[in-house]
Design an enzyme around this catalytic site. Sequence first.
Site, short mmCIF file in Angstrom:
data_model
loop_
_atom_site.label_atom_id
_atom_site.label_comp_id
_atom_site.label_asym_id
_atom_site.label_seq_id
_atom_site.Cartn_x
_atom_site.Cartn_y
_atom_site.Cartn_z
N ASN A 50 -13.42 -43.94 -7.05
CA ASN A 50 -12.41 -43.68 -6.02
C ASN A 50 -11.51 -42.48 -6.30
O ASN A 50 -10.30 -42.54 -6.11
CB ASN A 50 -11.49 -44.91 -5.84
N LYS A 138 -24.65 -46.65 -8.78
CA LYS A 138 -24.66 -45.18 -8.74
C LYS A 138 -24.29 -44.59 -10.11
O LYS A 138 -25.00 -43.74 -10.63
CB LYS A 138 -23.67 -44.66 -7.68
N HIS A 158 -23.30 -37.94 -0.18
CA HIS A 158 -24.08 -36.84 0.40
C HIS A 158 -25.55 -37.25 0.55
O HIS A 158 -26.16 -37.06 1.61
CB HIS A 158 -24.01 -35.59 -0.49
#
Length: 236
Positions: A50, A138, A158
């Site tokens: 974040n 991730k 992305h």
Amino acid sequence: MAGAPRGDGELSARLRGIARALDRRFGRPGSCGHEIAPVPNLVLTILSQNTTDANRDRAFADLLARFPTLPRLAAAGAAEVEEAIRTGGLAKAKAASILSALRRLKEERGDYTLDFLRSMTLADARSYLTSFHGVGVKTANILLLFCFGFPAFPVDTHILRVTKRLGLVPPPATLAKAALSLEPRIPPGEHMPLHLNLIRLGREVCRPRNPLCPSCPLLSLCPEGLRRTGGKAGPL
Ligand code: SF4
């Protein structure tokens, strides 16, 4: 015609074609520029939650300046670590995650090391890393790909946007689901270059708003781009 892939073989073929087209446009990337040891990389991934890359890197540099070695960091108090990483946001939660990860490694392995991951399967190594608080699929995949050379495929926002537009993953897919579905279909040796080049494409061409479809190297392979431009699909 470009569209949702019908099977694993077709998806693999499309991924190969996409990797080739991106190599032609951007060149073959060699590395991500974040060549740091696995445990500091684990700390970096916890700091990356974040926040922007710039804030993450500043918090990491501040942390290293204050605690230059892992034993010194592990021995620090939560408030001291929190203070050192304040620029990265969520400092309280991240300090707790970092300290508990280091203490767990020391307890379980007798040292601040992740080298034992090398002898695990990709699935087991990922499962171990995601068992740490603050480490998701991730960030685990980033570590496994860049520190250990596993054929893991980290998917960021992305890559998720681009692969949805390309029809490689379904619209409701999350970061983790997209990563796990694409990973086994990516041709060997293409995980890192494809990851880096898809991010570059997402930043420079396939932007969230107003993607530059007419000049995109993937236009002939992309259902969304063809819809936007009224064009026709070409060969892979
Ligand atoms: S053709 Fe357009 S939508 Fe498709 S990947 Fe390229 S920029 Fe994105």
